[in-house]
Design a protein around this motif. Structure first.
Motif, mmCIF file in Angstrom:
data_model
loop_
_atom_site.group_PDB
_atom_site.id
_atom_site.type_symbol
_atom_site.label_atom_id
_atom_site.label_comp_id
_atom_site.label_asym_id
_atom_site.label_seq_id
_atom_site.Cartn_x
_atom_site.Cartn_y
_atom_site.Cartn_z
ATOM 1 N N TYR A 2 0.846 -1.210 0.000
ATOM 2 C CA TYR A 2 0.000 0.000 0.000
ATOM 3 C C TYR A 2 0.872 1.247 0.000
ATOM 4 O O TYR A 2 1.992 1.234 0.532
ATOM 5 C CB TYR A 2 -0.920 0.012 1.228
ATOM 6 N N CYS A 3 0.339 2.320 -0.582
ATOM 7 C CA CYS A 3 1.071 3.588 -0.612
ATOM 8 C C CYS A 3 1.156 4.146 0.815
ATOM 9 O O CYS A 3 0.166 4.171 1.543
ATOM 10 C CB CYS A 3 0.349 4.577 -1.518
ATOM 11 N N VAL A 4 2.383 4.588 1.198
ATOM 12 C CA VAL A 4 2.562 5.080 2.569
ATOM 13 C C VAL A 4 1.851 6.411 2.770
ATOM 14 O O VAL A 4 1.540 6.795 3.892
ATOM 15 C CB VAL A 4 4.064 5.264 2.911
ATOM 16 N N LYS A 5 1.599 7.136 1.662
ATOM 17 C CA LYS A 5 1.018 8.465 1.829
ATOM 18 C C LYS A 5 -0.507 8.452 1.747
ATOM 19 O O LYS A 5 -1.186 8.944 2.646
ATOM 20 C CB LYS A 5 1.574 9.409 0.756
ATOM 21 N N CYS A 6 -1.039 7.837 0.672
ATOM 22 C CA CYS A 6 -2.493 7.930 0.502
ATOM 23 C C CYS A 6 -3.192 6.607 0.747
ATOM 24 O O CYS A 6 -4.418 6.546 0.772
ATOM 25 C CB CYS A 6 -2.841 8.460 -0.881
ATOM 26 N N GLY A 7 -2.446 5.503 0.899
ATOM 27 C CA GLY A 7 -3.047 4.240 1.289
ATOM 28 C C GLY A 7 -3.648 3.431 0.167
ATOM 29 O O GLY A 7 -4.292 2.419 0.422
ATOM 30 N N VAL A 8 -3.441 3.846 -1.074
ATOM 31 C CA VAL A 8 -4.022 3.102 -2.186
ATOM 32 C C VAL A 8 -3.229 1.796 -2.376
ATOM 33 O O VAL A 8 -2.034 1.752 -2.106
ATOM 34 C CB VAL A 8 -4.038 3.973 -3.459
ATOM 35 N N GLU A 9 -3.934 0.738 -2.791
ATOM 36 C CA GLU A 9 -3.245 -0.537 -2.985
ATOM 37 C C GLU A 9 -2.418 -0.485 -4.263
ATOM 38 O O GLU A 9 -2.873 0.017 -5.292
ATOM 39 C CB GLU A 9 -4.262 -1.677 -3.061
ATOM 40 N N LYS A 16 6.000 3.896 -8.436
ATOM 41 C CA LYS A 16 5.459 5.159 -7.952
ATOM 42 C C LYS A 16 3.976 4.979 -7.735
ATOM 43 O O LYS A 16 3.331 4.240 -8.491
ATOM 44 C CB LYS A 16 5.676 6.252 -9.015
ATOM 45 N N CYS A 17 3.415 5.629 -6.709
ATOM 46 C CA CYS A 17 1.973 5.560 -6.522
ATOM 47 C C CYS A 17 1.289 6.269 -7.684
ATOM 48 O O CYS A 17 1.596 7.422 -7.964
ATOM 49 C CB CYS A 17 1.592 6.220 -5.199
ATOM 50 N N PRO A 18 0.357 5.594 -8.404
ATOM 51 C CA PRO A 18 -0.282 6.244 -9.550
ATOM 52 C C PRO A 18 -1.194 7.397 -9.139
ATOM 53 O O PRO A 18 -1.501 8.263 -9.946
ATOM 54 C CB PRO A 18 -1.081 5.105 -10.194
ATOM 55 N N LEU A 19 -1.612 7.429 -7.858
ATOM 56 C CA LEU A 19 -2.539 8.480 -7.434
ATOM 57 C C LEU A 19 -1.807 9.708 -6.936
ATOM 58 O O LEU A 19 -2.068 10.822 -7.386
ATOM 59 C CB LEU A 19 -3.463 7.924 -6.341
ATOM 60 N N CYS A 20 -0.862 9.532 -5.999
ATOM 61 C CA CYS A 20 -0.236 10.726 -5.417
ATOM 62 C C CYS A 20 1.212 10.892 -5.843
ATOM 63 O O CYS A 20 1.837 11.910 -5.527
ATOM 64 C CB CYS A 20 -0.327 10.687 -3.887
ATOM 65 N N GLY A 21 1.789 9.898 -6.552
ATOM 66 C CA GLY A 21 3.134 10.075 -7.077
ATOM 67 C C GLY A 21 4.242 9.781 -6.088
ATOM 68 O O GLY A 21 5.425 9.991 -6.408
ATOM 69 N N THR A 22 3.911 9.281 -4.902
ATOM 70 C CA THR A 22 4.944 8.964 -3.913
ATOM 71 C C THR A 22 5.773 7.762 -4.381
ATOM 72 O O THR A 22 5.218 6.775 -4.863
ATOM 73 C CB THR A 22 4.280 8.624 -2.561
ATOM 74 N N VAL A 23 7.092 7.874 -4.262
ATOM 75 C CA VAL A 23 7.968 6.792 -4.700
ATOM 76 C C VAL A 23 7.797 5.603 -3.751
ATOM 77 O O VAL A 23 7.783 5.761 -2.530
ATOM 78 C CB VAL A 23 9.434 7.273 -4.722
#
Ligand SMILES: [Zn+2]
Length: 233
Positions: A2-9, A16-23
């Motif tokens: 899961y993304c550490v920033k926005c929690g998306v799977e 990279k998170c496709p939603l918020c761009g966090t590496v």
């Protein structure tokens, strides 16, 4: 994962998170570098230009021209009505088929050509019907639309940014077009004073407001950023 920033799977191949761009980084999971979903070369197709189809379309366009010309000349007294369908066919051919004969047709070149053919066709109709509306109505409107459309196409093709400015200016140009149409209608068809505007003010005002809103959004960077975030554009 899961993304550490926005929690998306996230998929395991995600860098990279496709939603918020966090590496994405997880030290425990060893990940092979992801394979791209597409090859990094473009296979040249041997027949990119559909010459055969264009040839068939050209033949298909010439048959009705020949038939109408023959019928009109044979059964009528000279050229009477054949000019209308023939002009229409030539117009559509110029618009849709003619550019395809060229490799990567440039709309900046074909736009003025299409408007010229349209102008010639309207002039013919005016002449054939004794209309007397071409010079004082169709011609100025056509020139205005042609200049606007060709300018927009040229700007879109040869400039990179400024799409919002172009869209805003286009809205205002459409509003101006309504006023011009009413002006030249007053001049040509009605016994009215030239500047007696009745209906065209409404589209002018609404187009002007929309256009100015787009231009303000284009100028004000913070406003643009917040709109982008709000509407995900
Ligand atoms: Zn995220």
């Amino acid at each position: 994962m899961y993304c550490v920033k926005c929690g998306v799977e996230l998929a395991d191949t995600e860098n990279k998170c496709p939603l918020c761009g966090t590496v994405v980084y997880h030290p425990d999971i060893h990940r092979e570098p992801a394979k791209p979903n597409y090859p990094n070369y473009v296979k040249e197709s041997p027949n990119m230009r559909p010459q055969g189809i264009l040839f068939i379309l050209t033949v298909l366009a010439s048959i009705p021209i020949a038939v109408t010309l023959f019928c009109d000349l044979y059964y009528g007294n000279g050229l009477t009505w054949a000019g209308y369908p023939i002009g229409g066919i030539i117009l559509f051919y110029t618009m849709l088929v003619l550019p395809q004969w060229f490799y990567r047709p440039n709309p900046v070149i074909f736009c003025p050509i299409t408007f010229s053919v349209l102008g010639a066709y309207l002039l013919y109709i005016d002449y054939a019907t004794n209309g007397a509306w071409f010079l004082t109505f169709a011609f100025p409107i056509l020139i205005y639309v042609a200049v606007c459309v060709c300018t927009v196409i040229t700007l879109l093709r040869y400039t990179r940014g400024g799409r919002l400015y172009i869209a805003g200016a286009s809205f205002i140009a459409v509003g101006m077009l309504c006023v011009l149409i009413e002006f030249f209608m007053n001049m040509t068809f009605f016994e009215k004073p030239l500047f007696d505007f009745f209906w065209s003010i409404i589209p002018l005002m609404s187009c002007f407001i929309c256009g100015m809103m787009l231009i303000v959004i284009a100028i004000a960077k913070p406003l643009r950023e917040s709109l982008k975030k709000r509407f995900f554009v």
